[in-house]
Motif scaffolding. Sequence first.
Motif, PDB file in Angstrom:
ATOM      1  N   ALA A   1       0.832  -1.208   0.000  1.00 25.87           N
ATOM      2  CA  ALA A   1       0.000   0.000   0.000  1.00 25.87           C
ATOM      3  C   ALA A   1       0.865   1.255   0.000  1.00 25.87           C
ATOM      4  CB  ALA A   1      -0.908   0.002   1.225  1.00 25.87           C
ATOM      5  N   PRO A   2       0.332   2.377  -0.489  1.00 22.03           N
ATOM      6  CA  PRO A   2       1.068   3.642  -0.394  1.00 22.03           C
ATOM      7  C   PRO A   2       1.131   4.126   1.042  1.00 22.03           C
ATOM      8  CG  PRO A   2      -1.139   4.003  -1.265  1.00 22.03           C
ATOM      9  CD  PRO A   2      -0.958   2.524  -1.179  1.00 22.03           C
ATOM     10  N   ALA A   3       2.144   4.927   1.349  1.00 19.28           N
ATOM     11  CA  ALA A   3       2.290   5.483   2.694  1.00 19.28           C
ATOM     12  C   ALA A   3       1.192   6.502   2.966  1.00 19.28           C
ATOM     13  CB  ALA A   3       3.655   6.139   2.845  1.00 19.28           C
ATOM     14  N   LEU A   4       0.719   6.518   4.218  1.00 13.69           N
ATOM     15  CA  LEU A   4      -0.287   7.481   4.656  1.00 13.69           C
ATOM     16  C   LEU A   4       0.071   7.967   6.047  1.00 13.69           C
ATOM     17  CD1 LEU A   4      -3.555   5.560   3.680  1.00 13.69           C
ATOM     18  CD2 LEU A   4      -2.585   7.516   2.461  1.00 13.69           C
ATOM     19  N   ALA A   5      -0.205   9.229   6.319  1.00 13.81           N
ATOM     20  CA  ALA A   5      -0.069   9.737   7.678  1.00 13.81           C
ATOM     21  C   ALA A   5      -1.269   9.301   8.491  1.00 13.81           C
ATOM     22  CB  ALA A   5       0.039  11.255   7.657  1.00 13.81           C
ATOM     23  N   GLY A   6      -1.046   9.036   9.777  1.00 12.32           N
ATOM     24  CA  GLY A   6      -2.155   8.629  10.623  1.00 12.32           C
ATOM     25  C   GLY A   6      -1.668   8.079  11.944  1.00 12.32           C
ATOM     26  N   PRO A   7      -2.602   7.789  12.846  1.00 13.54           N
ATOM     27  CA  PRO A   7      -2.245   7.360  14.209  1.00 13.54           C
ATOM     28  C   PRO A   7      -1.291   6.174  14.226  1.00 13.54           C
ATOM     29  CG  PRO A   7      -4.600   7.799  14.043  1.00 13.54           C
ATOM     30  CD  PRO A   7      -4.055   7.870  12.657  1.00 13.54           C
ATOM     31  N   GLY A   8      -0.255   6.289  15.047  1.00 11.38           N
ATOM     32  CA  GLY A   8       0.682   5.197  15.235  1.00 11.38           C
ATOM     33  C   GLY A   8       1.667   4.995  14.109  1.00 11.38           C
ATOM     34  N   GLY A   9       1.530   5.772  13.030  1.00  6.48           N
ATOM     35  CA  GLY A   9       2.397   5.560  11.874  1.00  6.48           C
ATOM     36  C   GLY A   9       2.218   4.181  11.267  1.00  6.48           C
ATOM     37  N   ARG A  10       1.020   3.587  11.445  1.00  5.99           N
ATOM     38  CA  ARG A  10       0.804   2.207  11.005  1.00  5.99           C
ATOM     39  C   ARG A  10       0.822   2.051   9.497  1.00  5.99           C
ATOM     40  NH1 ARG A  10      -2.795   2.703  15.327  1.00  5.99           N
ATOM     41  NH2 ARG A  10      -4.521   3.180  13.931  1.00  5.99           N
ATOM     42  N   HIS A  11       0.647   3.157   8.785  1.00  5.39           N
ATOM     43  CA  HIS A  11       0.609   3.067   7.325  1.00  5.39           C
ATOM     44  C   HIS A  11       1.814   3.764   6.684  1.00  5.39           C
ATOM     45  CE1 HIS A  11      -3.541   2.111   8.472  1.00  5.39           C
ATOM     46  NE2 HIS A  11      -3.537   1.387   7.378  1.00  5.39           N
ATOM     47  N   LEU A  12       2.880   3.901   7.460  1.00  6.39           N
ATOM     48  CA  LEU A  12       4.156   4.357   6.919  1.00  6.39           C
ATOM     49  C   LEU A  12       5.011   3.147   6.561  1.00  6.39           C
ATOM     50  CD1 LEU A  12       4.976   7.244   9.430  1.00  6.39           C
ATOM     51  CD2 LEU A  12       3.987   7.450   7.128  1.00  6.39           C
ATOM     52  N   HIS A  13       6.066   3.374   5.799  1.00  8.70           N
ATOM     53  CA  HIS A  13       6.990   2.317   5.392  1.00  8.70           C
ATOM     54  C   HIS A  13       8.403   2.677   5.843  1.00  8.70           C
ATOM     55  CE1 HIS A  13       4.137   0.152   2.710  1.00  8.70           C
ATOM     56  NE2 HIS A  13       3.580   1.348   2.647  1.00  8.70           N
ATOM     57  N   PRO A  14       9.286   1.683   5.959  1.00 13.06           N
ATOM     58  CA  PRO A  14      10.650   1.977   6.404  1.00 13.06           C
ATOM     59  C   PRO A  14      11.325   3.035   5.545  1.00 13.06           C
ATOM     60  CG  PRO A  14      10.278  -0.384   6.377  1.00 13.06           C
ATOM     61  CD  PRO A  14       9.081   0.252   5.726  1.00 13.06           C
ATOM     62  N   ALA A  15      12.193   3.825   6.187  1.00  7.82           N
ATOM     63  CA  ALA A  15      12.940   4.862   5.474  1.00  7.82           C
ATOM     64  C   ALA A  15      13.823   4.252   4.397  1.00  7.82           C
ATOM     65  CB  ALA A  15      13.788   5.659   6.466  1.00  7.82           C
ATOM     66  N   ASN A  16      14.265   5.087   3.453  1.00  6.89           N
ATOM     67  CA  ASN A  16      15.130   4.612   2.362  1.00  6.89           C
ATOM     68  C   ASN A  16      16.553   4.353   2.825  1.00  6.89           C
ATOM     69  OD1 ASN A  16      13.207   7.034   1.050  1.00  6.89           O
ATOM     70  ND2 ASN A  16      13.083   5.042   0.049  1.00  6.89           N
ATOM     71  N   THR A  17      16.916   4.874   3.991  1.00 10.99           N
ATOM     72  CA  THR A  17      18.218   4.575   4.579  1.00 10.99           C
ATOM     73  C   THR A  17      18.050   3.511   5.656  1.00 10.99           C
ATOM     74  OG1 THR A  17      17.901   6.414   6.113  1.00 10.99           O
ATOM     75  CG2 THR A  17      19.188   6.848   4.123  1.00 10.99           C
ATOM     76  N   THR A  18      19.147   2.833   6.000  1.00  9.75           N
ATOM     77  CA  THR A  18      19.110   1.781   7.012  1.00  9.75           C
ATOM     78  C   THR A  18      20.250   1.983   8.010  1.00  9.75           C
ATOM     79  OG1 THR A  18      20.622   0.259   5.878  1.00  9.75           O
ATOM     80  CG2 THR A  18      18.294   0.182   5.221  1.00  9.75           C
ATOM     81  N   ARG A  19      20.286   1.136   9.032  1.00 13.15           N
ATOM     82  CA  ARG A  19      21.376   1.190  10.010  1.00 13.15           C
ATOM     83  C   ARG A  19      22.704   0.750   9.410  1.00 13.15           C
ATOM     84  NH1 ARG A  19      20.157  -1.906  15.411  1.00 13.15           N
ATOM     85  NH2 ARG A  19      22.148  -0.929  15.952  1.00 13.15           N
ATOM     86  N   LEU A  20      22.663   0.061   8.275  1.00 11.30           N
ATOM     87  CA  LEU A  20      23.902  -0.364   7.623  1.00 11.30           C
ATOM     88  C   LEU A  20      24.291   0.702   6.604  1.00 11.30           C
ATOM     89  CD1 LEU A  20      26.080  -2.508   7.150  1.00 11.30           C
ATOM     90  CD2 LEU A  20      24.540  -3.566   5.451  1.00 11.30           C
ATOM     91  N   PRO A  21      25.303   1.504   6.864  1.00 12.66           N
ATOM     92  CA  PRO A  21      25.701   2.533   5.899  1.00 12.66           C
ATOM     93  C   PRO A  21      25.954   1.920   4.520  1.00 12.66           C
ATOM     94  CG  PRO A  21      26.885   2.817   7.964  1.00 12.66           C
ATOM     95  CD  PRO A  21      26.170   1.498   8.062  1.00 12.66           C
ATOM     96  N   GLY A  22      25.551   2.650   3.510  1.00 15.17           N
ATOM     97  CA  GLY A  22      25.751   2.180   2.139  1.00 15.17           C
ATOM     98  C   GLY A  22      24.628   1.324   1.609  1.00 15.17           C
TER      99      GLY A  22
END
Length: 498
Positions: A439-460
Motif C-alpha cells: 500500500a502507499p504510505a499514509l499519515a495517521g495514528p501510530g504511523g501504522r501506514h508508513l513504510h521503512p525509510a530509504n536509509t538503514t542502520r547499515l551505511p551504504g
Amino acid sequence: MARIAVIGAGMGAMAAAARLAVAGHRVTVYERTATYGGAVGAVEHAGFTFDSGPGLLHLPAVWRDLFLKTGREPLEKCVGLVQVDPASRHLFADGTEAVLPDASRAGIVSALESALGRGAGERWGEFLGRAGDTWDRSRRPLLEEPLWPDWRVLERDPYPAPRQRRLLRARQAATVAEVGAWELADPRLAALFEGCVLGYGLDPRQAPASAALLPYMEQTFGSWYVEGGLRELARAVYERCAARRVEFVFGAEVVSIVEKDGRAAGVELRGGEIAAADHVVAGAADAARLTGRELWAEGDVRPPAAGQPLPGRLTVLLALRGARPASAVHRTVVHSPDTGAEAAAVFGGGPTARPTVTVLRPDDPRTRPDEGHEAVTVSATVAGHGGGVDWTDEALRERCAGALVDAAARALGERPAALRERLVWHKVLTPAETGGIPAPALAGPGGRHLHPANTTRLPGLLLAGGHAHPGGGLAHAGMSGALVAGLIVEGADFRGSQ
C-alpha cells in the motif's frame, strides 16, 4: 564515481539506476529473472496483449520528471500516453450508474449530482476539497522527502474531518469507513471512496481518513493509458537506463549483501561471485533477508511483522471475439453491495463472494489481433496467497474467476453466457503468481501506514520499491527511485525531490 549495485529490476530500482547513472555513477542491476519491470508485466498470446500488473497510470508527472532529468527525449517521445476520458464508469449495487469525466472536479460533481440525486455531487465536491487539503499538507513528507527521523510528526492525520455529533458527543471521522458513513452519507459515494482505497491494498475499516488523497490524486491529476499497455512504460525506462550505460545482469540471483568495515560493500551472487560496490540498493524484504542483521533502530518505522499476507489481485484476461463498440468506456467499476464484508474477507484471509470488480477495455489496436476482437482485463482485490486462501487450488481459482466474469458481463452489457460464448481464450492470474499489493504510505495514528525509510542502520545500504518509503503504487515507485538517488548523490544534505 561510485559503484552502485542494484538488486532487482523493478520500476523503483530502475528509476534510481537511471538517475544515478546520469549523476556519473557506475550502476549494475542484478535481476534474478530473465526480464525487467517487476510487477509491470505483460501476457501475450495469439495476437492479444494484456497487462499482468497495473493497467492505468496516475501522476504521470513522476515519470515525466525521470525522463526529463535523464535525457533529451521526454516521456511522450518514448511511449504513447493517452488521457482516459471519461475516467471511469461506476455501476452500483442498486442499479444506478455514474460516468465520471477525467480531471474535472466540476464535471465529476455534476455527473454525481445527476446520477445519484440532489446533494450527492455537492457532498463529493466538499469531500474532494478536504482531500485537497490533505494532499497539500502531506505531499512533501509522504512523497517528495526522505522519511523524517522524527517521523512521529506524521502520526497526526492531516485530513480535516468536520466535527459531528455522534453518540451524544462531537466526533471526527478517523477512518475511511467513517468518512463514507458520516460525511458522504450515501452508500454509493461510500462505495466510490472505499472501493478506490481497497484497490490500493488498504482496509477501509482501518485505513486513516488521510487515504482521501488517493481518489483526490486520481480525479485531480487524471488517469492515463500507455499505448500497448503499461509494459511499454517499463520498456521505455529500461531503454533509458541502458542508454545511460546502466548494466543489467539477468538470471543473477543475489544471495547476500557483503559487508566490509561496517558498511555495505557489494553483493554475492549464487555461484559465489562477489560484485564489489560502494552502495547497494535493495527492496526492504530483500535487504532484511540478505543481510541477516537488524536494519532498523529502536523507534524506526519497520516492515510489518510476518503473519497475514498482503492482499493481492485476482485478474482474468479475456480474449474475446467481436469488435469493441466505439461507445465503450475504458474503465468500468462494478461495486460490491457490501464493501465492509468485502474488506473483512480480503483482510481476514477468505474468498470474497461479491467483490468490487474493475473492467479495463482499452481502445488499442496493439492489444488485439484485428478489429474483430477485443482484449478485456477484469480484476479485483482479494486475500493474499496463504494465511487462509490457497490460490493454487484450481477449483477456487475458477470459481472466483467466474464471479469476476459475471461482473464483467454486467459491465459490458451482456449476459454471462453470451460473454462466455465470445471467449477465444482466457487466463487467470492470482496472488500465487503476482504476489501482494504494497500500500502507499499514509499519515495517521501510530504511523501504522508508513513504510521503512530509504536509509538503514547499515551505511551504504538503501531501500527502494513498494515496501519502503513512500510505499506501493507505480507513481510511488518512481518517487522511491528519486529519493534513493538523491540520498546517494547528495548525502545528508538531500532534502527531497524538486
